[in-house]
Design a protein around this motif. Sequence first.
Motif: not given
Length: 193
Positions: A29-42
Amino acid sequence: MLFRRRERPTVLERLRVALWPRRSWARSLRYFGLRLSRIGGSAHSVAAGFAAGVFAIVTPFLGFQMILAAVLALAVRGSVIASAIGSFVGNPLTYPLIWISTYQLGALILGESGAVGRIDFQGKAEAVWNGLKALSPEAVGQALEAFWPILKPMAVGSMPIGLAAALISYAMVLRAVESIRTNRAERLNLKAI
Protein backbone atom coordinates in the motif's frame (compact mmCIF):
# COMPACT_ATOMS: atom_id res chain seq x y z
CA MET A 1 20.30 -12.18 -17.45
CA LEU A 2 21.14 -9.52 -14.92
CA PHE A 3 18.02 -9.43 -12.76
CA ARG A 4 16.67 -12.92 -13.25
CA ARG A 5 16.25 -15.34 -10.34
CA ARG A 6 18.55 -18.34 -10.21
CA GLU A 7 15.69 -20.71 -9.61
CA ARG A 8 12.46 -20.12 -11.44
CA PRO A 9 9.46 -19.85 -9.11
CA THR A 10 7.00 -22.70 -9.20
CA VAL A 11 3.44 -22.19 -10.36
CA LEU A 12 2.23 -22.52 -6.78
CA GLU A 13 4.70 -19.85 -5.59
CA ARG A 14 3.67 -17.46 -8.37
CA LEU A 15 0.01 -17.97 -7.46
CA ARG A 16 0.74 -17.29 -3.79
CA VAL A 17 2.61 -14.07 -4.60
CA ALA A 18 -0.23 -12.95 -6.89
CA LEU A 19 -2.75 -13.39 -4.07
CA TRP A 20 -0.58 -12.32 -1.13
CA PRO A 21 2.29 -9.80 -1.31
CA ARG A 22 5.80 -11.11 -0.76
CA ARG A 23 6.62 -8.60 2.01
CA SER A 24 3.42 -7.23 3.53
CA TRP A 25 0.22 -5.42 2.69
CA ALA A 26 1.49 -2.26 4.39
CA ARG A 27 4.54 -2.15 2.15
CA SER A 28 2.45 -2.75 -0.96
CA LEU A 29 0.00 0.00 0.00
CA ARG A 30 2.87 2.38 0.74
CA TYR A 31 4.34 1.58 -2.69
CA PHE A 32 1.04 2.42 -4.42
CA GLY A 33 0.78 5.60 -2.36
CA LEU A 34 4.22 6.67 -3.56
CA ARG A 35 3.33 5.80 -7.15
CA LEU A 36 0.17 7.90 -6.89
CA SER A 37 2.00 10.84 -5.33
CA ARG A 38 4.52 10.90 -8.16
CA ILE A 39 1.86 11.23 -10.84
CA GLY A 40 1.91 14.72 -12.28
CA GLY A 41 -0.93 17.08 -11.50
CA SER A 42 -2.69 18.31 -8.42
CA ALA A 43 -3.63 16.07 -5.51
CA HIS A 44 -7.28 16.58 -6.49
CA SER A 45 -6.56 15.38 -10.02
CA VAL A 46 -4.84 12.23 -8.78
CA ALA A 47 -7.55 11.48 -6.20
CA ALA A 48 -10.37 12.12 -8.70
CA GLY A 49 -8.75 9.82 -11.25
CA PHE A 50 -8.26 7.08 -8.67
CA ALA A 51 -11.89 7.44 -7.54
CA ALA A 52 -13.05 7.19 -11.17
CA GLY A 53 -11.15 3.92 -11.49
CA VAL A 54 -12.71 2.56 -8.30
CA PHE A 55 -16.19 3.55 -9.47
CA ALA A 56 -15.66 1.87 -12.85
CA ILE A 57 -14.55 -1.37 -11.22
CA VAL A 58 -17.82 -1.67 -9.30
CA THR A 59 -19.84 -1.61 -12.53
CA PRO A 60 -20.65 -5.00 -14.07
CA PHE A 61 -19.27 -4.10 -17.50
CA LEU A 62 -16.23 -6.38 -17.60
CA GLY A 63 -13.87 -5.61 -20.42
CA PHE A 64 -14.94 -2.00 -20.61
CA GLN A 65 -14.02 -0.95 -17.09
CA MET A 66 -10.63 0.56 -17.99
CA ILE A 67 -12.23 2.56 -20.80
CA LEU A 68 -15.04 3.66 -18.48
CA ALA A 69 -12.47 4.64 -15.84
CA ALA A 70 -10.53 6.78 -18.34
CA VAL A 71 -13.70 8.47 -19.62
CA LEU A 72 -14.89 9.17 -16.07
CA ALA A 73 -11.45 10.52 -15.12
CA LEU A 74 -11.55 12.91 -18.05
CA ALA A 75 -15.10 13.95 -17.14
CA VAL A 76 -14.13 14.86 -13.56
CA ARG A 77 -10.79 16.36 -14.69
CA GLY A 78 -8.85 13.60 -13.01
CA SER A 79 -5.69 11.80 -13.97
CA VAL A 80 -6.21 8.97 -16.47
CA ILE A 81 -3.09 7.23 -15.14
CA ALA A 82 -4.49 7.36 -11.60
CA SER A 83 -7.77 5.92 -12.91
CA ALA A 84 -5.84 2.96 -14.32
CA ILE A 85 -4.20 2.41 -10.93
CA GLY A 86 -7.59 2.75 -9.21
CA SER A 87 -9.05 0.12 -11.48
CA PHE A 88 -6.68 -2.44 -9.98
CA VAL A 89 -8.87 -2.41 -6.87
CA GLY A 90 -10.87 -4.98 -8.79
CA ASN A 91 -9.08 -8.31 -8.62
CA PRO A 92 -10.02 -11.97 -8.18
CA LEU A 93 -10.32 -11.45 -4.43
CA THR A 94 -12.66 -8.44 -4.58
CA TYR A 95 -14.81 -9.25 -7.62
CA PRO A 96 -17.01 -11.89 -5.94
CA LEU A 97 -17.79 -9.50 -3.08
CA ILE A 98 -18.47 -6.66 -5.53
CA TRP A 99 -20.71 -8.74 -7.77
CA ILE A 100 -22.76 -10.25 -4.95
CA SER A 101 -23.25 -6.93 -3.19
CA THR A 102 -24.18 -5.03 -6.37
CA TYR A 103 -26.64 -7.73 -7.40
CA GLN A 104 -28.27 -7.92 -3.96
CA LEU A 105 -28.58 -4.13 -3.62
CA GLY A 106 -29.86 -3.77 -7.19
CA ALA A 107 -32.46 -6.48 -6.65
CA LEU A 108 -33.52 -4.76 -3.43
CA ILE A 109 -33.83 -1.38 -5.19
CA LEU A 110 -35.78 -2.90 -8.10
CA GLY A 111 -38.00 -4.93 -5.75
CA GLU A 112 -36.95 -8.27 -7.21
CA SER A 113 -35.95 -11.42 -5.38
CA GLY A 114 -32.22 -11.46 -4.78
CA ALA A 115 -31.64 -15.17 -5.23
CA VAL A 116 -29.94 -16.43 -8.37
CA GLY A 117 -28.69 -19.97 -8.59
CA ARG A 118 -25.10 -20.67 -9.53
CA ILE A 119 -26.18 -22.89 -12.42
CA ASP A 120 -28.46 -20.18 -13.81
CA PHE A 121 -25.67 -17.59 -13.75
CA GLN A 122 -23.10 -19.99 -15.17
CA GLY A 123 -25.39 -21.06 -18.02
CA LYS A 124 -26.13 -17.49 -19.04
CA ALA A 125 -22.47 -16.50 -18.86
CA GLU A 126 -21.55 -19.48 -21.04
CA ALA A 127 -24.20 -18.44 -23.58
CA VAL A 128 -22.66 -14.97 -23.82
CA TRP A 129 -19.18 -16.47 -24.20
CA ASN A 130 -20.32 -18.93 -26.90
CA GLY A 131 -21.99 -16.07 -28.81
CA LEU A 132 -18.78 -14.05 -28.65
CA LYS A 133 -16.72 -17.02 -29.82
CA ALA A 134 -19.06 -17.58 -32.75
CA LEU A 135 -18.78 -13.89 -33.69
CA SER A 136 -22.50 -13.91 -34.35
CA PRO A 137 -24.31 -10.67 -33.49
CA GLU A 138 -27.61 -12.55 -33.22
CA ALA A 139 -26.17 -15.10 -30.78
CA VAL A 140 -24.57 -12.36 -28.69
CA GLY A 141 -27.84 -10.40 -28.66
CA GLN A 142 -29.83 -13.46 -27.57
CA ALA A 143 -27.27 -14.29 -24.90
CA LEU A 144 -27.25 -10.75 -23.54
CA GLU A 145 -31.04 -10.74 -23.53
CA ALA A 146 -30.94 -13.90 -21.41
CA PHE A 147 -28.26 -12.34 -19.17
CA TRP A 148 -30.17 -9.05 -18.74
CA PRO A 149 -32.14 -10.21 -15.64
CA ILE A 150 -28.80 -10.54 -13.82
CA LEU A 151 -27.03 -7.58 -15.43
CA LYS A 152 -29.83 -5.08 -14.75
CA PRO A 153 -29.82 -5.42 -10.92
CA MET A 154 -26.01 -5.40 -10.92
CA ALA A 155 -25.96 -2.17 -12.93
CA VAL A 156 -28.53 -0.50 -10.67
CA GLY A 157 -26.82 -1.71 -7.49
CA SER A 158 -23.39 -0.64 -8.71
CA MET A 159 -24.35 3.04 -8.76
CA PRO A 160 -24.75 3.65 -4.99
CA ILE A 161 -21.98 1.21 -4.06
CA GLY A 162 -19.64 2.67 -6.67
CA LEU A 163 -20.40 6.22 -5.60
CA ALA A 164 -19.74 5.39 -1.93
CA ALA A 165 -16.51 3.55 -2.78
CA ALA A 166 -15.39 6.42 -5.03
CA LEU A 167 -16.05 9.05 -2.36
CA ILE A 168 -14.19 7.06 0.30
CA SER A 169 -11.24 6.36 -2.01
CA TYR A 170 -11.15 10.02 -3.11
CA ALA A 171 -10.86 11.22 0.49
CA MET A 172 -8.20 8.62 1.36
CA VAL A 173 -6.08 9.20 -1.74
CA LEU A 174 -6.34 12.98 -1.52
CA ARG A 175 -5.13 12.94 2.06
CA ALA A 176 -2.36 10.43 1.32
CA VAL A 177 -1.05 12.29 -1.74
CA GLU A 178 -1.07 15.65 0.06
CA SER A 179 0.73 14.12 3.04
CA ILE A 180 3.38 12.37 0.94
CA ARG A 181 4.03 15.47 -1.16
CA THR A 182 4.27 17.70 1.93
CA ASN A 183 6.71 15.33 3.62
CA ARG A 184 8.80 15.11 0.46
CA ALA A 185 8.91 18.91 0.09
CA GLU A 186 10.01 19.27 3.73
CA ARG A 187 12.79 16.69 3.26
CA LEU A 188 13.99 18.48 0.13
CA ASN A 189 13.97 21.83 1.94
CA LEU A 190 16.02 20.38 4.78
CA LYS A 191 18.54 18.95 2.30
CA ALA A 192 18.86 22.31 0.55
CA ILE A 193 19.80 24.09 3.79
